[in-house]
Design an enzyme around this catalytic site. Sequence first.
Site, PDB file in Angstrom:
ATOM      1  N   ASP A   1       0.802  -1.232   0.000  1.00 23.35           N
ATOM      2  CA  ASP A   1       0.000   0.000   0.000  1.00 23.35           C
ATOM      3  C   ASP A   1       0.833   1.279   0.000  1.00 23.35           C
ATOM      4  O   ASP A   1       0.348   2.326  -0.401  1.00 23.35           O
ATOM      5  CB  ASP A   1      -0.939  -0.010   1.209  1.00 23.35           C
ATOM      6  CG  ASP A   1      -1.921  -1.155   1.122  1.00 23.35           C
ATOM      7  OD1 ASP A   1      -1.660  -2.208   1.758  1.00 23.35           O
ATOM      8  OD2 ASP A   1      -2.918  -1.034   0.402  1.00 23.35           O
TER       9      ASP A   1
ATOM     10  N   TYR B   1      -9.713  -1.002   2.756  1.00 28.17           N
ATOM     11  CA  TYR B   1      -9.114  -0.946   4.087  1.00 28.17           C
ATOM     12  C   TYR B   1      -8.829   0.479   4.521  1.00 28.17           C
ATOM     13  O   TYR B   1      -8.534   1.336   3.699  1.00 28.17           O
ATOM     14  CB  TYR B   1      -7.778  -1.711   4.099  1.00 28.17           C
ATOM     15  CG  TYR B   1      -7.800  -2.961   4.954  1.00 28.17           C
ATOM     16  CD1 TYR B   1      -8.177  -4.183   4.417  1.00 28.17           C
ATOM     17  CD2 TYR B   1      -7.448  -2.915   6.299  1.00 28.17           C
ATOM     18  CE1 TYR B   1      -8.200  -5.321   5.207  1.00 28.17           C
ATOM     19  CE2 TYR B   1      -7.465  -4.053   7.086  1.00 28.17           C
ATOM     20  CZ  TYR B   1      -7.844  -5.261   6.535  1.00 28.17           C
ATOM     21  OH  TYR B   1      -7.873  -6.377   7.318  1.00 28.17           O
TER      22      TYR B   1
HETATM   23 CU    CU Z   1      -6.696  -7.722   7.571  1.00 30.85          CU
END
Ligand code: CU
Length: 648
Positions: free
Chosen positions: A301, A385
């Site tokens: 990320d 996320y």
């Molecule tokens: Cu996770």
Amino acid sequence: MASTAAAETTASHPLDPLGAAEIERAWQIVCEARAPGPRTRVIFVMLHEPAKKAVLAHRMGDPIERCAFIVLVDSAAGRTYEAVVSLTKGRVLSWEHVPGVQPAIVLDEFVECEAAVRADPRWQAAMRKRGVTDFSLTMVDAWSAGNFGFPQDEGRRLVRALTWVRGGPADNGYARPVANLLTVVDLNEMTVLAVEDGGVVPLPPEAANYSPAAAGERSGLKPVAIHQPEGPSFTLSGHELAWQKWRLRIGFTPREGLVIHTVTYEDQGRERPILYRASVADMVVPYGDPRPTYFHRNAFDVGEYGIGTLANALTNGCDCLGEIRYLDAVVSDSRGRAVTLPNAVCIHEEDAGILWKHFDWRLGSTEVRRSRRLVVSSISTVGNYEYGFYWYFYQDGAIELQVKMTGIISNGAEPPGVKPIWGELVAPQVYGPIHQHFFNVRMDVMVDGLDNSVYEVNTVADPPGPGNPHHNAFHTEATLLGSEGQAQRLIDPLAGRFWKIVNPSARNRLGEPVAYKLMPGENVRPFAGPDAAVTKRAAFMTRHLWVTRYDPRERYAAGDYPNQHPGGAGLPSYVADDAPLENTDLVVWYTFGAHHVVRPEDWPVMPVTPIGFMLKPTGFFDRNPALDVPRPTPHGACASGESACHAP
Ligand SMILES: [Cu+2]
């Protein structure tokens, strides 16, 4: 060709992040000098940090040269370039073609990729087969492609995109994953190369919304008010932050997000350095499911998506509570225009329980102190996320990094009654594959100075014998990690293992070298096999501790360009020369892994899971440095006297 106008700079310190005018001017200088083609995408524009020694020698008011580092992709030619631009001199200092790499995927590419997939007839046919005809309800997330040695991937800038369908326009977009459907997109051409359809699996039946309208609201919560009527105890001046003997600078890059610079603690009138620079230098999320729409899920990320560019605008009372100060972050879009991310960094202080206490029962006297911590935080949303990055500074000299993981799990759909072995069902027909999140934090340490050494400290039991007649003896053993080869270590909680960063030339009053220790928290090993693509590409996750000799070019745990990289870059290459590490300028890299066996309770949105580690002074100070923290102001009945806070 030198350009005439220098950029407006509001920077007062060499480490101040680039401002909006500087970003746009830097790109203008590149455009004037190099005329990049119309299909050029600007990936990152960030401060080109001056040399460490120059920064440390800088005094307020000294002139500073401002430079920008730019990464760009010429989509037409499929070529990546790096430029260093002097804003002060108004010219390009260096311009380099970097062959065979793919830089991070930027926001515009996500948007354009989704549009390209939705317009593709093969993808549309696959959706119709699944009973989906309103494509406006679909979400297509561009997942980084990884590098699996597929010949057709060679030389292309790719993503492997996954699709979800919203139940309604405002529904949880991740509630209905489209299983067995993978769409491969070339981002340079912005064309769909392949739609891989492994067959229809019904969409999960439930909406999985989490707004109060869907989830209800419990009662019984009385207000909590954080009052700081005299304001916060810290001062924020530009990007410099001072609080309770701490002094540090806050930086921010589009790639790493929050950066902490030049951390010092004032001790008996001396400002003692601890860290030169600290940031999350990469992260990776390997998933454990080998099937076609799961095996490639390995998001880096930081290096693949530029987690700084994805920073949220934080809100008082929601993300942070109390007397808050914010810093905006400024990044660029893919056209080189400045984009301000408002309130990207939150700074506040909070009560952190008791700091220390002793009750002398003979005297009936108590001394107790409340702990306060300074919090510097930022939260980024990467697709499904959320990652919150929280740096905590405590009055006793401790520093903590906590990553708070929340948001929505990466998921898939399964037919009714099927439970795959590589994960858990979280709701009817909704499946969450097992996965791990590995973070690597790069800490350019300077414990009382630049030249440091690192020791591993284990606790061992003494063998029984004349020196240990009662079999109770145990002691610590410290081993110098004398080279980059020796300094590749795993945690060992059963040995009480920690690592000590010492300055051999600075002694405390007991004659010992001053030190900070790195205290691991929760951690795990990767389960992907040694020959897995992700293990080669994210070799940083195979060791919890790495130490390297300082080299300003060594910045990222998985290398400069992890996107589609075949592996071997970053830490494994940084340590290949096995440089000696004793009493020298060194960098400590710590990897910590969160092991995520998904739970139904993680659905439809995950309660925060924190993970992190601490740096604690170990003989750095002569005694508890927080003795002088004032007594708390007690509430209620116990308002006076030595036993102020003691309830008999
Ligand atoms: Cu996770």
